[in-house]
Structure formats: C-alpha cells, structure tokens
Write an enzyme that holds these catalytic residues in place. Sequence first.
Site, PDB file in Angstrom:
ATOM      1  N   SER A   1       0.810  -1.278  -0.026  1.00  0.00           N
ATOM      2  CA  SER A   1       0.105   0.038  -0.008  1.00  0.00           C
ATOM      3  C   SER A   1       0.804   1.292  -0.025  1.00  0.00           C
ATOM      4  CB  SER A   1      -1.031  -0.144   1.164  1.00  0.00           C
ATOM      5  OG  SER A   1      -1.640   1.303   1.228  1.00  0.00           O
TER       6      SER A   1
ATOM      7  N   TYR B   1      -2.802  -1.015  10.000  1.00  0.00           N
ATOM      8  CA  TYR B   1      -2.990  -1.335   8.532  1.00  0.00           C
ATOM      9  C   TYR B   1      -1.600  -0.596   7.744  1.00  0.00           C
ATOM     10  CZ  TYR B   1      -4.059  -1.484   3.388  1.00  0.00           C
ATOM     11  OH  TYR B   1      -4.109  -1.714   2.253  1.00  0.00           O
TER      12      TYR B   1
ATOM     13  N   LYS C   1       1.773  -2.933   6.319  1.00  0.00           N
ATOM     14  CA  LYS C   1       2.154  -2.792   4.945  1.00  0.00           C
ATOM     15  C   LYS C   1       3.596  -2.121   4.857  1.00  0.00           C
ATOM     16  CE  LYS C   1      -1.750  -4.166   2.731  1.00  0.00           C
ATOM     17  NZ  LYS C   1      -1.562  -5.459   2.159  1.00  0.00           N
TER      18      LYS C   1
END
Length: 262
Positions: free
Chosen positions: A135, A158, A162
Amino acid sequence: MSRILITGASDGLGRALAVELAASGRHELLLHGRDAGRLADVATATGGTPFQADFASLAEVKRLAAEVAGKYDRLDVLVNNAGIGFHVDGRTRQVTADGHELRLAVNYLAPVLLTRELLPLLHAGDAARIVNVASIGQQPMDFDDPQFTRDYTDVAAYCRAKLALISHTIDLAHDLPGITVNSVHPASYMPTSMSRRSGMDVVDTLEQGVAATRRLVDDPALAGLTGRYFDGGTEARAAQEVYDPAYRRRLRDLTGDLLAGF
C-alpha cells in the site's frame, strides 16, 4: 503453463486478477480464500483449484502451505494479496487466537509465514516470482509496542503492517537468488468491499489495480527485476525505513520472535 497461487482470491483485487489470468489460458491457478461460498464461485469462474484458510490463524496458514505442497511439486508465482483493511474512525483493537493484533497478523505475519513455507516449491519453479500487495499507506513499526496496545487506530495498524511487508520484500530479494520478489501498491481506493468499508470515495478503477499487479506476475519485461516497490505501474520509493538496514534488522528479529513456534 505457469502455476500461480493467489491469496485473497475470492473477492476484490484477488478475484479480478484471477479472472484476468484465467482468460489468458496460460496459467494454472491456485486460489485461496476465507469464505467457502465466494471461493467456490471464483474457482468455478476461473477453473482454478480452491484452498480455504483463515489468515487470522497462523496454524491455518501453515495448513494451507502443507496442502499446496502435498498436491504440487512446484510453484511459479505467489501473489500475497490477502489482507484486511480499515475503518477510517476505527479504534477497536482486535486480537487473533494467536495473540497478535489482527492487521499485523493478517497483512504481515501471514504472508511472511506462507512465503517461508512455500519456498521449496518456489525454488523448484521456473524463474519464480513473489508479488506482495502492499500500500502507499505506510508507517514504521513501533518496536516498543509492536502489538499496538496504545493509541490504536485501524488505519495506523494497516499502514504499519504494509510497510513491514515492503521491508520484508527487500530482505527476501537479497536472500533469494533466482526468485524475484517485488511489492506493489496496485491502486488507491478501488471499488472493492475493502475500500467500501473504509468509507472513502473511489479513486482508481479495479482494472488499474489488476494491470499493476499482473505486470509483476507475468510481464516478461520484468523478468529478473527484484527488490523493488511499485506505485501502480511505476517503480517508486517506499517510506525511508524500508531502505534502512538497521530498521529491517530489527523487524527481522521481531518477526522471528512473533513467529516462534510456527
């Protein structure tokens, strides 16, 4: 015919990638998913072989790898696509049965473990490739609080996972001669269920995400290219920590501790 395992193939980007690869008629697809019904549906649509596992359980990740190794003697491409997104205002920290923060477990520890377990098959493959779906949202790990017990948000969890996956990509590229390992931010806020749960408006098309990911899967022009991060179809720079050997060393040590026993 290349043999490709796509994780998270029952929905969103993974499903769309599987459908496009199947249409070429040049690949044998192994499809991972968590939901049995959706997995069966994409297997029917693509002719791929389904493998069900919940990546919130490291034991299930190992079981998946064992099932694949029990059926096949080689793997040419591993696409680590499965993941869990976020809610913009999400502040409810979730923990897996293994005791790990959920997004750390699913978005980082699971693909690291799966890759490790499948390395013998990848070494037996034909110029094998590992594609890590990452990401553009990236934050460094807090090594004093890797399980994110303080000031938790879904978005930050998150982004930490990533960035860790991109860092792991760089290490694997150094460690695996003969296997290419790259990471990609496929596109931003595609029209997928993951993006919808985030509450954000759609920015890019699913087709853009598929095209960016597929390049790393089977584009002959990228043969031998390894240890790179792509933003869509363009090679880019990830967060600065990715290129810091000391950061990656601390992350390797932490990862080893978190995966101890598996």
